[in-house]
Design a protein around this motif. Structure first.
Motif, PDB file in Angstrom:
ATOM      1  N   LEU A 131       0.927  -1.188   0.069  1.00  0.00           N
ATOM      2  CA  LEU A 131      -0.036   0.101  -0.015  1.00  0.00           C
ATOM      3  C   LEU A 131       0.957   1.186  -0.161  1.00  0.00           C
ATOM      4  O   LEU A 131       0.448   2.325  -0.488  1.00  0.00           O
ATOM      5  CB  LEU A 131      -0.992  -0.024   1.141  1.00  0.00           C
ATOM      6  N   ARG A 132       2.024   1.132   0.517  1.00  0.00           N
ATOM      7  CA  ARG A 132       2.986   2.332   0.568  1.00  0.00           C
ATOM      8  C   ARG A 132       3.936   2.560  -0.566  1.00  0.00           C
ATOM      9  O   ARG A 132       4.636   3.367  -0.952  1.00  0.00           O
ATOM     10  CB  ARG A 132       4.032   2.233   1.872  1.00  0.00           C
ATOM     11  N   GLY A 133       3.408   1.657  -1.829  1.00  0.00           N
ATOM     12  CA  GLY A 133       4.479   1.579  -2.951  1.00  0.00           C
ATOM     13  C   GLY A 133       5.534   1.133  -2.958  1.00  0.00           C
ATOM     14  O   GLY A 133       6.409   1.182  -4.034  1.00  0.00           O
ATOM     15  N   GLU A 134       5.844   0.101  -1.911  1.00  0.00           N
ATOM     16  CA  GLU A 134       7.125  -0.446  -1.858  1.00  0.00           C
ATOM     17  C   GLU A 134       7.065  -1.754  -2.609  1.00  0.00           C
ATOM     18  O   GLU A 134       6.099  -2.472  -2.510  1.00  0.00           O
ATOM     19  CB  GLU A 134       7.543  -0.709  -0.407  1.00  0.00           C
ATOM     20  N   THR A 135       8.019  -2.203  -3.429  1.00  0.00           N
ATOM     21  CA  THR A 135       8.184  -3.371  -4.181  1.00  0.00           C
ATOM     22  C   THR A 135       8.325  -4.352  -3.611  1.00  0.00           C
ATOM     23  O   THR A 135       9.128  -4.633  -2.378  1.00  0.00           O
ATOM     24  CB  THR A 135       8.949  -3.049  -5.523  1.00  0.00           C
ATOM     25  N   LYS A 136       7.804  -5.570  -3.739  1.00  0.00           N
ATOM     26  CA  LYS A 136       7.865  -7.070  -3.352  1.00  0.00           C
ATOM     27  C   LYS A 136       8.632  -7.881  -4.263  1.00  0.00           C
ATOM     28  O   LYS A 136       8.529  -9.038  -4.151  1.00  0.00           O
ATOM     29  CB  LYS A 136       6.622  -7.539  -2.635  1.00  0.00           C
ATOM     30  N   ARG A 137       8.854  -7.169  -5.527  1.00  0.00           N
ATOM     31  CA  ARG A 137       9.155  -8.034  -6.728  1.00  0.00           C
ATOM     32  C   ARG A 137      10.144  -9.005  -6.394  1.00  0.00           C
ATOM     33  O   ARG A 137      10.340 -10.171  -6.790  1.00  0.00           O
ATOM     34  CB  ARG A 137       9.437  -7.078  -7.733  1.00  0.00           C
ATOM     35  N   GLN A 138      11.256  -8.752  -5.719  1.00  0.00           N
ATOM     36  CA  GLN A 138      12.520  -9.432  -5.078  1.00  0.00           C
ATOM     37  C   GLN A 138      12.135 -10.761  -4.489  1.00  0.00           C
ATOM     38  O   GLN A 138      12.470 -11.836  -4.794  1.00  0.00           O
ATOM     39  CB  GLN A 138      13.467  -8.592  -4.452  1.00  0.00           C
ATOM     40  N   LEU A 164      -1.992 -14.065 -16.499  1.00  0.00           N
ATOM     41  CA  LEU A 164      -0.644 -13.685 -16.261  1.00  0.00           C
ATOM     42  C   LEU A 164      -0.127 -12.467 -17.199  1.00  0.00           C
ATOM     43  O   LEU A 164      -0.275 -12.644 -18.206  1.00  0.00           O
ATOM     44  CB  LEU A 164       0.238 -14.628 -16.128  1.00  0.00           C
ATOM     45  N   ASN A 165       0.379 -11.438 -16.621  1.00  0.00           N
ATOM     46  CA  ASN A 165       0.926 -10.368 -17.380  1.00  0.00           C
ATOM     47  C   ASN A 165       2.255 -10.602 -17.795  1.00  0.00           C
ATOM     48  O   ASN A 165       3.011 -10.965 -17.109  1.00  0.00           O
ATOM     49  CB  ASN A 165       0.861  -9.005 -16.776  1.00  0.00           C
ATOM     50  N   GLY A 166       2.782 -10.157 -19.059  1.00  0.00           N
ATOM     51  CA  GLY A 166       3.908 -10.231 -19.608  1.00  0.00           C
ATOM     52  C   GLY A 166       4.149 -11.574 -20.490  1.00  0.00           C
ATOM     53  O   GLY A 166       3.255 -12.373 -20.540  1.00  0.00           O
ATOM     54  N   ASP A 167       5.494 -11.672 -20.799  1.00  0.00           N
ATOM     55  CA  ASP A 167       6.058 -12.961 -21.444  1.00  0.00           C
ATOM     56  C   ASP A 167       7.566 -13.535 -20.778  1.00  0.00           C
ATOM     57  O   ASP A 167       8.166 -12.603 -20.560  1.00  0.00           O
ATOM     58  CB  ASP A 167       6.428 -12.551 -22.823  1.00  0.00           C
ATOM     59  N   PRO A 168       7.580 -14.620 -20.214  1.00  0.00           N
ATOM     60  CA  PRO A 168       6.506 -15.850 -20.132  1.00  0.00           C
ATOM     61  C   PRO A 168       5.059 -15.684 -19.218  1.00  0.00           C
ATOM     62  O   PRO A 168       4.363 -16.262 -19.227  1.00  0.00           O
ATOM     63  CB  PRO A 168       7.182 -17.140 -19.946  1.00  0.00           C
ATOM     64  N   GLY A 169       5.145 -14.555 -18.550  1.00  0.00           N
ATOM     65  CA  GLY A 169       4.102 -14.159 -17.611  1.00  0.00           C
ATOM     66  C   GLY A 169       4.507 -14.107 -16.110  1.00  0.00           C
ATOM     67  O   GLY A 169       5.245 -15.107 -15.499  1.00  0.00           O
ATOM     68  N   GLY A 170       3.977 -13.050 -15.602  1.00  0.00           N
ATOM     69  CA  GLY A 170       3.999 -13.070 -14.168  1.00  0.00           C
ATOM     70  C   GLY A 170       5.246 -12.131 -13.674  1.00  0.00           C
ATOM     71  O   GLY A 170       6.089 -12.051 -14.224  1.00  0.00           O
ATOM     72  N   PRO A 171       5.407 -11.971 -12.409  1.00  0.00           N
ATOM     73  CA  PRO A 171       4.327 -12.321 -11.323  1.00  0.00           C
ATOM     74  C   PRO A 171       2.865 -11.480 -11.536  1.00  0.00           C
ATOM     75  O   PRO A 171       2.131 -11.895 -10.777  1.00  0.00           O
ATOM     76  CB  PRO A 171       4.961 -12.000  -9.964  1.00  0.00           C
ATOM     77  N   ASP A 172       2.998 -10.461 -12.093  1.00  0.00           N
ATOM     78  CA  ASP A 172       1.787  -9.655 -12.091  1.00  0.00           C
ATOM     79  C   ASP A 172       0.586 -10.387 -12.859  1.00  0.00           C
ATOM     80  O   ASP A 172       0.880 -10.973 -13.799  1.00  0.00           O
ATOM     81  CB  ASP A 172       2.002  -8.058 -13.049  1.00  0.00           C
ATOM     82  N   PHE A 173      -0.634 -10.228 -12.014  1.00  0.00           N
ATOM     83  CA  PHE A 173      -1.806 -10.786 -12.760  1.00  0.00           C
ATOM     84  C   PHE A 173      -2.955  -9.977 -12.935  1.00  0.00           C
ATOM     85  O   PHE A 173      -2.787  -9.038 -12.203  1.00  0.00           O
ATOM     86  CB  PHE A 173      -1.853 -12.296 -12.131  1.00  0.00           C
ATOM     87  N   TYR A 174      -3.867 -10.302 -13.624  1.00  0.00           N
ATOM     88  CA  TYR A 174      -5.002  -9.465 -13.838  1.00  0.00           C
ATOM     89  C   TYR A 174      -6.110 -10.315 -13.783  1.00  0.00           C
ATOM     90  O   TYR A 174      -6.370 -11.459 -14.045  1.00  0.00           O
ATOM     91  CB  TYR A 174      -4.877  -8.714 -15.063  1.00  0.00           C
ATOM     92  N   ILE A 175      -7.417  -9.494 -13.345  1.00  0.00           N
ATOM     93  CA  ILE A 175      -8.801 -10.053 -13.670  1.00  0.00           C
ATOM     94  C   ILE A 175      -9.502  -9.568 -14.907  1.00  0.00           C
ATOM     95  O   ILE A 175      -9.596  -8.129 -14.877  1.00  0.00           O
ATOM     96  CB  ILE A 175      -9.602  -9.624 -12.372  1.00  0.00           C
ATOM     97  N   ASN A 176      -9.756 -10.355 -15.584  1.00  0.00           N
ATOM     98  CA  ASN A 176     -10.417  -9.601 -16.950  1.00  0.00           C
ATOM     99  C   ASN A 176     -11.755  -9.116 -16.821  1.00  0.00           C
ATOM    100  O   ASN A 176     -12.571  -9.598 -16.229  1.00  0.00           O
ATOM    101  CB  ASN A 176     -10.496 -10.878 -17.957  1.00  0.00           C
ATOM    102  N   LYS A 177     -11.865  -7.889 -16.991  1.00  0.00           N
ATOM    103  CA  LYS A 177     -13.302  -7.202 -16.910  1.00  0.00           C
ATOM    104  C   LYS A 177     -14.273  -7.390 -17.974  1.00  0.00           C
ATOM    105  O   LYS A 177     -15.481  -7.411 -17.793  1.00  0.00           O
ATOM    106  CB  LYS A 177     -13.036  -5.647 -16.393  1.00  0.00           C
ATOM    107  N   ILE A 178     -13.616  -7.574 -19.179  1.00  0.00           N
ATOM    108  CA  ILE A 178     -14.404  -7.822 -20.183  1.00  0.00           C
ATOM    109  C   ILE A 178     -14.017  -9.179 -21.170  1.00  0.00           C
ATOM    110  O   ILE A 178     -12.898  -9.720 -20.696  1.00  0.00           O
ATOM    111  CB  ILE A 178     -14.360  -6.572 -21.466  1.00  0.00           C
TER     112      ILE A 178
END
Length: 214
Positions: A131-138, A164-178
């Motif tokens: 929530l503070r904008g700190e990355t947890k990507r590591q 999963l977003n990206g190639d090959p995908g992740g960690p970012d993911f999304y919910i399709n709204k449409i």
């Protein structure tokens, strides 16, 4: 998985090199064509083996012979109330690598205290960020990356599915709204699709509330 991923990448590179070499001469084309077919078969075999390994790991760790579910607990901005929605994972016969990848992240608690911080017209995006904008990507490096973009035509990017977003995908993911089959699915040659690995089955009204936020 990591070793097999390296083998797949090596085989892909060899296939590409062979395809380029076909232009040198007719005799070279004939020889190269045979070699390309062999490499393609090798890649398919390696992918099948990786899927089998991932399936076995999910079944042993999470009881994957049954349906698998993940509950997401969220708090909307300006509210102290916790709400939730439940996503059912795709069948292992369709998406074993991606399901295994995501469930490992959940098991390790990597998505705890993170945010859905992108509300676009077509998706709700979750990123490894506090929530503070700190990355947890590591932290997500604890789970090996996917070896390639996994996709199954019988599990497309419909509304309320997770991708999963990206190639090959992740960690970012999304919910399709449409319906995002056109933008996130395969191209005319069957390539380029992002992994689609789960569907929201309970709490769709919570996802709708999230979608309405500015």
């Amino acid at each position: 998985i990591k070793e097999m991923r390296q083998k797949v990448e090596k085989a892909k590179a060899e296939v590409e090199a062979e395809r380029k070499g076909r232009e040198e001469s007719k005799s070279a084309v004939a020889e190269s064509g045979s070699q390309v077919k062999q490499k393609d078969a090798q890649i398919r075999k390696l992918k099948r083996h990786m899927k089998d390994v991932a399936t076995a790991q999910v079944e042993n760790t999470f009881g994957g012979k049954n349906r698998l579910y993940v509950q997401f607990v969220v708090r909307l901005p300006g509210s102290i109330k916790l709400e939730s929605f439940v996503a059912e994972m795709a069948p292992l016969s369709f998406m074993p690598l991606t399901v295994h990848y995501f469930l490992q992240q959940v098991q390790l608690g990597l998505w705890d205290n993170t945010v859905f911080n992108l509300n676009a017209d077509h998706v709700l995006m979750a990123q490894p960020q506090t929530l503070r904008g700190e990355t947890k990507r590591q932290d997500f490096l604890k789970v090996p990356a996917l070896p390639y973009r996994e996709y199954h035509k019988s599990y497309p990017h419909r509304p309320y599915t997770l991708g999963l977003n990206g190639d090959p995908g992740g960690p970012d993911f999304y919910i399709n709204k449409i319906d995002n089959i056109e933008s996130h699915g395969p191209d005319s040659e069957g390539n380029g699709a992002e992994p689609c690995f789960a569907t929201v089955i309970l709490g769709k009204e919570v996802v709708d509330k999230m979608s309405e936020l500015e």
